[in-house]
Every structure is written in structure tokens, then in C-alpha cells.
Design a protein around this motif. Sequence first.
Motif, mmCIF file in Angstrom:
data_model
loop_
_atom_site.group_PDB
_atom_site.id
_atom_site.type_symbol
_atom_site.label_atom_id
_atom_site.label_comp_id
_atom_site.label_asym_id
_atom_site.label_seq_id
_atom_site.Cartn_x
_atom_site.Cartn_y
_atom_site.Cartn_z
ATOM 1 N N ALA A 105 0.826 -1.204 0.000
ATOM 2 C CA ALA A 105 0.000 0.000 0.000
ATOM 3 C C ALA A 105 0.861 1.255 0.000
ATOM 4 N N CYS A 106 1.939 1.250 0.763
ATOM 5 C CA CYS A 106 2.826 2.413 0.806
ATOM 6 C C CYS A 106 3.569 2.577 -0.511
ATOM 7 N N ALA A 107 4.002 1.477 -1.101
ATOM 8 C CA ALA A 107 4.668 1.554 -2.400
ATOM 9 C C ALA A 107 3.728 2.114 -3.453
ATOM 10 N N GLN A 108 2.465 1.700 -3.417
ATOM 11 C CA GLN A 108 1.495 2.203 -4.390
ATOM 12 C C GLN A 108 1.282 3.701 -4.226
ATOM 13 N N ALA A 109 1.290 4.180 -2.982
ATOM 14 C CA ALA A 109 1.144 5.622 -2.752
ATOM 15 C C ALA A 109 2.307 6.386 -3.370
ATOM 16 N N LEU A 110 3.517 5.861 -3.259
ATOM 17 C CA LEU A 110 4.678 6.516 -3.868
ATOM 18 C C LEU A 110 4.541 6.551 -5.389
ATOM 19 N N ILE A 111 4.125 5.445 -5.967
ATOM 20 C CA ILE A 111 3.950 5.390 -7.422
ATOM 21 C C ILE A 111 2.870 6.372 -7.870
ATOM 22 N N ASN A 112 1.777 6.437 -7.133
ATOM 23 C CA ASN A 112 0.705 7.372 -7.492
ATOM 24 C C ASN A 112 1.174 8.816 -7.385
ATOM 25 N N ALA A 113 1.954 9.123 -6.354
ATOM 26 C CA ALA A 113 2.488 10.480 -6.216
ATOM 27 C C ALA A 113 3.379 10.826 -7.398
ATOM 28 N N CYS A 114 4.208 9.872 -7.807
ATOM 29 C CA CYS A 114 5.087 10.078 -8.962
ATOM 30 C C CYS A 114 4.268 10.343 -10.220
ATOM 31 N N ALA A 115 3.246 9.530 -10.463
ATOM 32 C CA ALA A 115 2.412 9.701 -11.650
ATOM 33 C C ALA A 115 1.699 11.048 -11.635
ATOM 34 N N ASN A 116 1.245 11.466 -10.468
ATOM 35 C CA ASN A 116 0.554 12.757 -10.376
ATOM 36 C C ASN A 116 1.505 13.913 -10.640
ATOM 37 N N LEU A 117 2.732 13.810 -10.180
ATOM 38 C CA LEU A 117 3.719 14.858 -10.447
ATOM 39 C C LEU A 117 4.028 14.953 -11.935
ATOM 40 N N ILE A 118 4.107 13.814 -12.605
ATOM 41 C CA ILE A 118 4.344 13.830 -14.048
ATOM 42 C C ILE A 118 3.220 14.573 -14.759
ATOM 43 N N GLN A 119 1.983 14.338 -14.325
ATOM 44 C CA GLN A 119 0.838 14.985 -14.962
ATOM 45 C C GLN A 119 0.776 16.481 -14.660
ATOM 46 N N CYS A 132 10.018 7.628 -8.601
ATOM 47 C CA CYS A 132 10.014 7.317 -7.180
ATOM 48 C C CYS A 132 10.912 6.112 -6.991
ATOM 49 N N CYS A 133 11.461 5.984 -5.819
ATOM 50 C CA CYS A 133 12.405 4.914 -5.517
ATOM 51 C C CYS A 133 11.899 4.144 -4.302
ATOM 52 N N ILE A 134 11.682 2.851 -4.478
ATOM 53 C CA ILE A 134 11.234 1.975 -3.397
ATOM 54 C C ILE A 134 12.401 1.088 -3.011
ATOM 55 N N ALA A 135 12.850 1.229 -1.778
ATOM 56 C CA ALA A 135 14.028 0.507 -1.300
ATOM 57 C C ALA A 135 13.603 -0.753 -0.558
ATOM 58 N N GLN A 136 14.391 -1.807 -0.739
ATOM 59 C CA GLN A 136 14.173 -3.053 -0.030
ATOM 60 C C GLN A 136 15.527 -3.655 0.351
ATOM 61 N N PRO A 137 15.704 -4.085 1.610
ATOM 62 C CA PRO A 137 14.661 -4.173 2.632
ATOM 63 C C PRO A 137 14.445 -2.893 3.450
ATOM 64 N N LEU A 181 0.584 0.157 -12.241
ATOM 65 C CA LEU A 181 1.420 1.186 -12.845
ATOM 66 C C LEU A 181 0.570 2.035 -13.789
ATOM 67 N N PRO A 182 0.346 3.305 -13.448
ATOM 68 C CA PRO A 182 -0.409 4.192 -14.345
ATOM 69 C C PRO A 182 0.292 4.341 -15.689
ATOM 70 N N ASN A 183 -0.423 4.852 -16.673
ATOM 71 C CA ASN A 183 0.164 5.067 -17.998
ATOM 72 C C ASN A 183 1.413 5.934 -17.894
ATOM 73 N N GLY A 184 2.453 5.513 -18.595
ATOM 74 C CA GLY A 184 3.695 6.272 -18.605
ATOM 75 C C GLY A 184 4.659 5.931 -17.487
ATOM 76 N N ILE A 185 4.263 5.058 -16.563
ATOM 77 C CA ILE A 185 5.131 4.678 -15.454
ATOM 78 C C ILE A 185 5.839 3.376 -15.799
ATOM 79 N N PHE A 209 13.116 1.732 -9.108
ATOM 80 C CA PHE A 209 12.726 3.049 -9.611
ATOM 81 C C PHE A 209 11.497 2.893 -10.509
ATOM 82 N N PHE A 210 10.523 3.778 -10.292
ATOM 83 C CA PHE A 210 9.329 3.813 -11.116
ATOM 84 C C PHE A 210 9.146 5.222 -11.651
ATOM 85 N N GLY A 211 8.579 5.325 -12.829
ATOM 86 C CA GLY A 211 8.343 6.646 -13.406
ATOM 87 C C GLY A 211 9.071 6.793 -14.729
#
Length: 217
Positions: A105-119, A132-137, A181-185, A209-211
Motif C-alpha cells: 500500500a505504501c509503495a502504491q502511494a509513492l507510485i501514485n504520487a510520482c504519476a501525479n507529479l508527471i501529470q 520514485c524509488c522503493i528501497a528493499q529491505p 502502474l499508471p500510464n507512462g510509469i 525506480f518507477f516513473g
Amino acid sequence: MPGNDDRALVGANLGWHFPAHRSCDWHTGAMRNTDPITRPGTRGQKKLRDAPRRLRYLQRWARRFVDEFPTPEELQTNTRYWNYKIPTRAGLIEGPASTPALQRACAQALINACANLIQSRPASQAGVRITCCIAQPGMFSSEVCLYLDEDYFQGHVATTADGQVTAITSRSLAAEWGLALPNGIEERGVQVCIPPADDHEGLEQDYWFFGEIADRP
């Protein structure tokens, strides 16, 4: 608050950050948690009673970028990089109380924020690379990343001759976690392995990295 990550850089050309613990003053309140994402998975598992509230906040945070983008004056304060750290506490996404569902859920929020910034990016800032960058672990170091310098971005994703940064080609975090992954991500993963030295303990971490992650001419 957005701003430049001024922690010490690891390696002469890499710029990787060691995961850091951040203090916060969150308070939890008693509630009955029946949400399938945020409730504990097994009896006796440590509870995150405020997890539903934190996830709602993350979703609102991601939506705010639908019509919000850093101003040129703000971006000019940094020459290479602008970031938004994931706005939550470490216990939600790391440690014994966290769960795969919470991390997704947190990773999806980061991806959505990235997609919204692109728009929402104005035409005058077309050269800013938004990811956006999702680090593991160590997911607490995850963030939304705006790259103002192409060489700096390549320093994070390009395979290095010494083997400290290598591309992950046989896996997809989006597929493993069921991320939308939204369009363009697009997705790009790297594994970072920096051996210990006198001034640091080393680093072993995957960064997804996504975006806008495709190489540019």
C-alpha cells in the motif's frame, strides 16, 4: 517537507544513502482494526493501531500532487536532485509489525504520487526527470525523486564496473507485489552492494525506480 537529502553520500560517484532512522512524535489510539490490509495477520502479532490513519494520510499526500509541483525557485535551490521522503514512520513499513500488504500500500502511494507529479509538471520543467524509488529491505529510505541532473540519475541506475551497482533483470517488484502502474510509469531495479569501510558499515539493498526511468539520448 520537501528538500534536498543532505546525508553523507556513499562512494565517490554513487551518491547512495545509508538507511537512517528518523524520529517522530506520532501517537496511537485504541481502535478495532478490521481492515484486511492493516490488521495483524496472525494472533499475537504486534499491532499497528494507527495504520489505517497513516495509510489514509499517504493516499491524501499522493493526491495532492495532482495540482502541485515545485516552483522554479524551489528547484533552483538544488542543482541535481529534489526529493519527498515517504511521509510516515518506520514501523509502518519496516520491523516486526509491518506486513507485505502494508508495504504494498505504501509503495502504491509513492507510485501514485510520482504519476501525479508527471501529470502536473509544467512545460517549462519538461527536462526534470520524475521518479520514485522503493528501497528493499530498508523501505524507510523510499522517496519520490526529481532528478535535475542526468548524470546524477545515471549514477544511481547505471551498472558500475566495480559491481557495486548491477541491474535487476530477472524480477519485477510490480509483478511480485501486484502494484498498479499508471500510464507512462515504467520500472527499473538495481541492486547495490557496497562493502564495509572504515567510515561506514557498507550497504546491501535493492532499489526499484518507477516513473520516467528510460535512458535519454
